[in-house]
Design a protein around this motif. Structure first.
Motif, PDB file in Angstrom:
ATOM      1  N   LEU A 128      54.924 104.311 -35.048  1.00 35.42           N
ATOM      2  CA  LEU A 128      55.679 103.351 -35.193  1.00 35.42           C
ATOM      3  C   LEU A 128      57.072 103.687 -34.583  1.00 35.42           C
ATOM      4  CD1 LEU A 128      55.007 102.923 -39.108  1.00 35.42           C
ATOM      5  CD2 LEU A 128      55.094 100.969 -37.341  1.00 35.42           C
ATOM      6  N   ARG A 129      57.495 104.687 -34.365  1.00 34.96           N
ATOM      7  CA  ARG A 129      58.756 105.343 -33.733  1.00 34.96           C
ATOM      8  C   ARG A 129      58.724 105.127 -32.238  1.00 34.96           C
ATOM      9  NH1 ARG A 129      61.843 106.586 -38.194  1.00 34.96           N
ATOM     10  NH2 ARG A 129      60.631 107.022 -40.190  1.00 34.96           N
ATOM     11  N   ASN A 130      57.769 104.810 -31.803  1.00 40.60           N
ATOM     12  CA  ASN A 130      57.434 105.055 -30.114  1.00 40.60           C
ATOM     13  C   ASN A 130      57.198 103.598 -29.376  1.00 40.60           C
ATOM     14  OD1 ASN A 130      56.877 105.677 -27.537  1.00 40.60           O
ATOM     15  ND2 ASN A 130      55.948 108.056 -28.214  1.00 40.60           N
ATOM     16  N   PRO A 131      58.178 102.807 -29.214  1.00 45.13           N
ATOM     17  CA  PRO A 131      57.624 101.542 -28.543  1.00 45.13           C
ATOM     18  C   PRO A 131      57.038 101.822 -27.331  1.00 45.13           C
ATOM     19  CG  PRO A 131      59.944 101.704 -29.402  1.00 45.13           C
ATOM     20  CD  PRO A 131      59.613 102.957 -29.285  1.00 45.13           C
ATOM     21  N   ALA A 132      57.213 102.778 -26.661  1.00 38.77           N
ATOM     22  CA  ALA A 132      56.354 102.911 -25.247  1.00 38.77           C
ATOM     23  C   ALA A 132      54.928 103.288 -25.616  1.00 38.77           C
ATOM     24  CB  ALA A 132      57.026 103.990 -24.393  1.00 38.77           C
ATOM     25  N   LEU A 133      54.668 104.006 -26.489  1.00 36.29           N
ATOM     26  CA  LEU A 133      53.171 104.422 -27.042  1.00 36.29           C
ATOM     27  C   LEU A 133      52.559 102.910 -27.480  1.00 36.29           C
ATOM     28  CD1 LEU A 133      51.164 106.109 -27.511  1.00 36.29           C
ATOM     29  CD2 LEU A 133      51.927 106.969 -29.818  1.00 36.29           C
ATOM     30  N   GLN A 134      53.303 101.977 -28.178  1.00 39.19           N
ATOM     31  CA  GLN A 134      52.814 101.039 -28.624  1.00 39.19           C
ATOM     32  C   GLN A 134      52.352 100.106 -27.613  1.00 39.19           C
ATOM     33  OE1 GLN A 134      54.598  98.967 -32.163  1.00 39.19           O
ATOM     34  NE2 GLN A 134      55.562 100.870 -32.727  1.00 39.19           N
TER      35      GLN A 134
END
Length: 214
Positions: free
Chosen positions: A116-122
């Motif tokens: 949830l806290r990692n936009p790049a991972l999403q």
């Protein structure tokens, strides 16, 4: 007497025909997304409660990015979460693209909080899932692309958007039944709706991959 008998026979026929009038053999069945695609309630209770449900937020019109792959991602993300990375919906689906924990685990992501806290991972997760569904649905994309089902032209982007909603297996059933075997999620969005809403995007930038992981 003959007139009375004739009247009763006609009345009986009307009653019989009326009782079948509300049914059709060709009606399309819309089912709910099966339980195995839902998020386990015990796991959901452990997720970080960092936002309110996104339906409580004001609606903001997303930028129009055309029919490119980025346009496809933005349009789908807006439908799923209004484009917000920190969303957990009422069923426990996570992030900008509303992934379930089982899908995340399948592709190598196990920590919901970090996700949830990692936009790049999403973003990487979305690309990876598209590549995975392209592989699973490769034969159906080739077979049905360009055909029309329920008046809607079938496109690769429509197929893959529907797979994101309901799973690749349910999309196969929808295509192979020519639209009779439809599936809707808990909020009422169906495979047929996603087929139409997300048709015509160019997603050739993502290549199909068998069992990809992030």
């Amino acid at each position: 007497m003959k007139r009375w008998t004739s009247f009763l026979l006609h009345l009986a026929m009307i009653v019989i025909l009326t009782s079948f009038g509300s049914y059709t053999l060709d009606r399309k069945e819309v089912r709910q997304v099966p339980d195995f695609l839902r998020v386990d309630s015990e796991l959901t209770s452990k997720l970080p409660q960092i936002t309110e449900h996104y339906f409580d937020q004001p609606v903001v019109t997303p930028p129009f990015l055309g029919s490119s792959y980025n346009g496809f991602k933005d349009a789908l993300a807006f439908k799923e979460s209004q484009g917000r990375y920190d969303v957990v919906n009422t069923l426990g689906y996570l992030g900008k693209y509303q992934f379930g924990l089982s899908t995340l685990n399948l592709m190598g992501v196990y920590n919901a909080d970090k996700f949830l806290r990692n936009p790049a991972l999403q973003e990487v997760m979305f690309d990876t899932n598209i590549a995975r569904n392209k592989w699973i649905l490769r034969r159906d994309i080739k077979r049905f692309k360009g055909k029309r089902i329920n008046g809607v032209e079938i496109t690769e982007s429509g197929i893959l958007a529907a797979a994101h909603l309901a799973g690749a297996g349910n999309v196969k059933k929808y295509l192979r039944s020519y639209g009779k075997d439809d599936v809707a999620d808990a909020y009422g969005s169906s495979i047929s709706y996603y087929m139409k809403k997300f048709a015509g995007y160019d997603i050739s930038a993502i290549q199909k991959k068998r069992n990809p992981r992030v």
